[in-house]
Every structure is written in C-alpha cells, then in structure tokens.
Design a protein around this motif. Structure first.
Motif, PDB file in Angstrom:
ATOM      1  N   SER A 112      65.364 -13.943   5.347  1.00 42.93           N
ATOM      2  CA  SER A 112      63.907 -13.913   5.506  1.00 42.93           C
ATOM      3  C   SER A 112      63.164 -14.498   4.313  1.00 42.93           C
ATOM      4  N   LEU A 113      63.868 -14.943   3.282  1.00 44.64           N
ATOM      5  CA  LEU A 113      63.206 -15.448   2.083  1.00 44.64           C
ATOM      6  C   LEU A 113      62.548 -16.801   2.352  1.00 44.64           C
ATOM      7  N   PRO A 114      61.438 -17.079   1.678  1.00 46.57           N
ATOM      8  CA  PRO A 114      60.785 -18.379   1.820  1.00 46.57           C
ATOM      9  C   PRO A 114      61.608 -19.471   1.132  1.00 46.57           C
ATOM     10  N   PRO A 115      61.234 -20.730   1.307  1.00 49.69           N
ATOM     11  CA  PRO A 115      61.945 -21.808   0.612  1.00 49.69           C
ATOM     12  C   PRO A 115      62.036 -21.540  -0.887  1.00 49.69           C
ATOM     13  N   GLY A 116      63.205 -21.779  -1.461  1.00 49.28           N
ATOM     14  CA  GLY A 116      63.429 -21.534  -2.874  1.00 49.28           C
ATOM     15  C   GLY A 116      63.951 -20.155  -3.183  1.00 49.28           C
ATOM     16  N   GLY A 117      63.932 -19.257  -2.211  1.00 53.91           N
ATOM     17  CA  GLY A 117      64.324 -17.878  -2.453  1.00 53.91           C
ATOM     18  C   GLY A 117      65.773 -17.717  -2.863  1.00 53.91           C
ATOM     19  N   LYS A 118      66.645 -18.447  -2.246  1.00 47.01           N
ATOM     20  CA  LYS A 118      68.067 -18.336  -2.583  1.00 47.01           C
ATOM     21  C   LYS A 118      68.345 -18.894  -3.971  1.00 47.01           C
ATOM     22  N   GLU A 119      67.628 -19.951  -4.334  1.00 49.99           N
ATOM     23  CA  GLU A 119      67.844 -20.582  -5.631  1.00 49.99           C
ATOM     24  C   GLU A 119      67.336 -19.719  -6.787  1.00 49.99           C
ATOM     25  N   VAL A 120      66.281 -18.930  -6.545  1.00 51.18           N
ATOM     26  CA  VAL A 120      65.719 -18.073  -7.593  1.00 51.18           C
ATOM     27  C   VAL A 120      66.694 -16.974  -7.990  1.00 51.18           C
ATOM     28  N   LYS A 121      67.452 -16.461  -7.022  1.00 51.33           N
ATOM     29  CA  LYS A 121      68.498 -15.470  -7.263  1.00 51.33           C
ATOM     30  C   LYS A 121      67.973 -14.176  -7.893  1.00 51.33           C
ATOM     31  N   LEU A 122      66.923 -13.621  -7.303  1.00 54.51           N
ATOM     32  CA  LEU A 122      66.448 -12.317  -7.740  1.00 54.51           C
ATOM     33  C   LEU A 122      67.437 -11.231  -7.339  1.00 54.51           C
TER      34      LEU A 122
ATOM     35  N   TYR B 258      50.441 -16.594   1.749  1.00 57.86           N
ATOM     36  CA  TYR B 258      50.896 -17.963   2.053  1.00 57.86           C
ATOM     37  C   TYR B 258      51.725 -18.524   0.902  1.00 57.86           C
ATOM     38  N   GLU B 259      51.198 -18.444  -0.313  1.00 61.66           N
ATOM     39  CA  GLU B 259      51.864 -19.088  -1.438  1.00 61.66           C
ATOM     40  C   GLU B 259      53.206 -18.455  -1.774  1.00 61.66           C
ATOM     41  N   LEU B 260      53.292 -17.122  -1.742  1.00 62.42           N
ATOM     42  CA  LEU B 260      54.473 -16.425  -2.239  1.00 62.42           C
ATOM     43  C   LEU B 260      55.472 -16.041  -1.162  1.00 62.42           C
ATOM     44  N   SER B 261      55.040 -16.044   0.110  1.00 59.34           N
ATOM     45  CA  SER B 261      55.955 -15.597   1.157  1.00 59.34           C
ATOM     46  C   SER B 261      56.203 -16.634   2.241  1.00 59.34           C
ATOM     47  N   VAL B 262      55.287 -17.585   2.384  1.00 59.82           N
ATOM     48  CA  VAL B 262      55.460 -18.622   3.398  1.00 59.82           C
ATOM     49  C   VAL B 262      55.794 -19.964   2.750  1.00 59.82           C
ATOM     50  N   ASN B 263      55.045 -20.308   1.712  1.00 59.09           N
ATOM     51  CA  ASN B 263      55.195 -21.622   1.095  1.00 59.09           C
ATOM     52  C   ASN B 263      56.488 -21.745   0.298  1.00 59.09           C
TER      53      ASN B 263
END
Length: 402
Positions: free
Chosen positions: A103-113, A298-303
C-alpha cells in the motif's frame, strides 16, 4: 372564485418556482463559493472578538485529535487527565502497528522505514484522510506523549495574533502583506520583526488564526527548528514577536535540541517568535487546515514517499524534493513538547530508541508550568504550581537530550 384571486394565486406560484430555480442554479453554479470562501465560515463565527474562539475546548480548531496506540494505556490515561484538567476536548485516533508494504506510495520501498516509522506515517495520513472525509475545516493533531503549559489557551491566543500578521493581508487589500518578503524574499532582503502588540492586518473570517484558505500547517510541537534565511529562497522571512511572555523560560533554560541558537542569542529573555517553518524535526503537535490536509495526503500518501514522516512534512513546508511549497508556520520555543516521565527511557517511544537508562526526574523541556508535572496540584485544586524553569536559577544538568 374571483378572477382577481386566481391572478394572485398564479403570481405566487410563478414567484415560488422562479425563486426555487434561482436557488438551484446558485447551488450548482461553478461560480458559487467554495467551502473556504470567506463568507462560508462553518463552525467559526467572526462576530465580536474572534480571538475569543481560541479559549474554547478545541483551542479555536474544529477538532483536537490525539494519536494513541491502544496498547499504550499509560499514555492515554495521562493524556485524558491533561486534557480534562486544562479544559480541552479531545478525540483519539488509533496508532498503527502494521502497514502492508503493497500500500506504500511510489518510493516507499526504497525509503526502507522500519515498522515504527511506517506506523507513524500511516497514523498521520489516517488523520489527514479523516479531515477530508468528514469535511473538518481545521484540527489540532497531538501525539499522546505531548505536554503543554497550564496556560495553553492564553499562549494560543498570542500565537493567533502572531499568525495573523504573517498570513492575513493588510486591511482593505487581498494581496498586500505586512511582510515585504512575501511571497519570496529577494537576495538582499533581511528578516523583519512584527510586534503582536502594535502591528495589525485584516480580520480573518474563517479561523481565529487566519483564514482557512491562507494557511496549511502550524507546526506547534517540534524537537527543534530554525528561522528561514534569504538564502533559503522559498519562504517569507517575517517574524511575529511575542515579547514579555512569562510562560517562556529564561534563555539559560531554553533547549533548542535540533534547532539553532538564534532565538536566544537575538531576542531578550521571555520572548516567543512565530515564523515560517524551516528545518523542523518531530511531529508531536500541529494544526492543519482542510486544504492543508488535502495537500498533505496527496503529497505524502499518493504522490511519493521520500523519508520519515517529519522529514516529509519538512519537504512540504520547504517546497523541496519536487513538492510545491505550502504555508507552514512554527513557533520558538514550541508550545507542545514531549513529556519525559520517571521510568525506563525505553518506554518513552514506540517509534525510536531512547536507550535503556532510567529517568530519575520527570520533565518537559521549555514548558514552565507543565500540565503533567502539575497533575497533583491540579487534581487537588491547588494553584502553587511547579515551575521547572524558575527565573534566576541555573540550568538543570540532569535534563538529558533523549
């Protein structure tokens, strides 16, 4: 039945139909006011002294939401007591312990939180979405270990006076502002101070802090910030100054944490300053408008996801990482701060590691009459409040950074 009577009846029928058609046209006309048109004030009324709305149970916002993990009953007990004893009405929103990475937005996997960072991000996004779904015009968001001064309502009144100076246009205008660096500073411009006791702008009509369509986020609780500079280029440099604020500790007691020391080096003791948010860390307390919630979701969860929650808030306020700049204000010293109770530091947070040491003395940085430190006084109806940062006393070396 007379012809005269029939003519009157016909006239009334036609008039009612015509009025209905006009109202229907206005209701669905694309030129009708948006929800944030300054005449559509919703739950806020600008009649009389609009600053008085800050003294209600939600501090002039429509709602106060507190993020709380259901497992942290200790945090909820303390937060409920703190709110009740300072006449605040709060609504709890469950913290999040599990986020499906699909469910992560684009870039979510790369950030690795890690799981704590993801849960923190999702909880804040859930609140932004709630504002949108329920059409809540503004809200104050607190994390469940936040603390504040017993005099928070008076502090928020002064913040409202300050925020107006930075977001409201001059009286009789719609696009001229007190701050000459608005909307962006030129290279040769310098910060200018505005005094809440003297300077004035136009009166807002949709929020005591400034019209809802003129601000996105008020970063009221943080772990450090600094004033914006002309070299930052993106945001105005104006500062709204609250002088002689007895709720502000003397300079030797003010801990800037992850900020710089310009506040205590430049201004006299007992001064609080409101400016555009720059380099803020931590999201323990912030006000958000409905337009701001839409932009944030939009910016933090969709974009895209670009980092931990507070760093993404920072990018929205800065207009960095490919995001458009939003209107964010902050305050130094902060009005909401983490409370550190007696006990093992490992229990301080479910997001970050504070070590295994034992905290011998409860404290809240930069808050003089801490609500939580004064629980016993407040419960017993006493008024000789504990002041953790008394004037004339040296800084307490036992107040650690974690």
């Amino acid at each position: 039945m007379s012809v005269h009577y029939l003519n009157i009846r016909l006239f009334l029928t036609i008039s009612v139909a015509l009025l209905g058609a006009i109202l229907l046209f206005w209701r669905f006309s694309p030129t009708s006011p948006s929800p944030f048109h300054r005449s559509a004030i919703g739950p806020f009324s600008s009649g009389g002294d609009s600053l008085q709305h800050v003294f209600n149970q939600t501090l002039g916002f429509q709602k106060i939401f507190v993020i709380n993990l259901p497992s942290r009953t200790d945090h909820r007990d303390s937060m409920s007591l703190a709110a009740a004893l300072t006449d605040l009405r709060i609504d709890y929103v469950d913290g999040v312990t599990g986020v499906d990475k699909i469910s992560l937005p684009p870039g979510g996997k790369e950030v690795k939180l890690d799981s704590g960072g993801l849960g923190n991000w999702r909880a804040h996004m859930n609140i932004a979405r709630m504002l949108i779904e329920q059409n809540i015009t503004s809200a104050l968001i607190l994390e469940d270990d936040a603390d504040w001064d017993i005099r928070i309502k008076h502090q928020m009144r002064d913040f409202a006076k300050a925020s107006r100076l930075l977001v409201q246009p001059l009286s009789g205008t719609s696009d001229r502002f007190l701050d000459p660096t608005h909307p962006q500073p030129k290279e040769d411009q310098r910060p200018q101070d505005f005094d809440i006791r003297k300077d004035v702008t136009s009166e807002p009509s949709t929020s005591p802090y400034g019209d809802i369509d003129r601000w996105d986020l008020f970063w009221l609780g943080h772990c450090g910030t600094r004033f914006p500079r002309a070299s930052d280029r993106n945001v105005p440099l104006g500062r709204a100054v609250i002088y002689d604020d007895e709720t502000v500790p003397e300079s030797q007691h003010v801990m800037m944490q992850f900020g710089d020391s310009e506040l205590i080096q430049t201004y006299p003791a007992h001064t609080r300053v409101v400016s555009r948010a720059w380099m803020n860390t931590c999201t323990m307390g912030y006000g958000i408008s409905l337009p701001g919630a839409r932009r944030l979701l939009y910016e933090l969860s969709v974009n895209k996801m670009t980092g931990p929650t507070d760093m993404m808030f920072r990018s929205v306020c800065h207009g960095s990482e490919g995001r458009p700049v939003q209107t964010c204000l902050t305050v130094q010293p902060q009005l909401f701060q983490h409370h550190r109770p007696v006990g093992y530091k490992s229990s301080f947070s479910d997001i970050s590691d504070h070590g295994a040491d034992y905290n011998e003395s409860a404290f809240t940085r930069n808050v003089r009459w801490s609500t939580r430190l004064n629980f016993r006084k407040l419960v017993d109806g006493l008024t000789d409040y504990i002041d953790l940062f008394k004037d004339g006393e040296g800084a307490d070396p036992n107040l650690g950074f974690k």
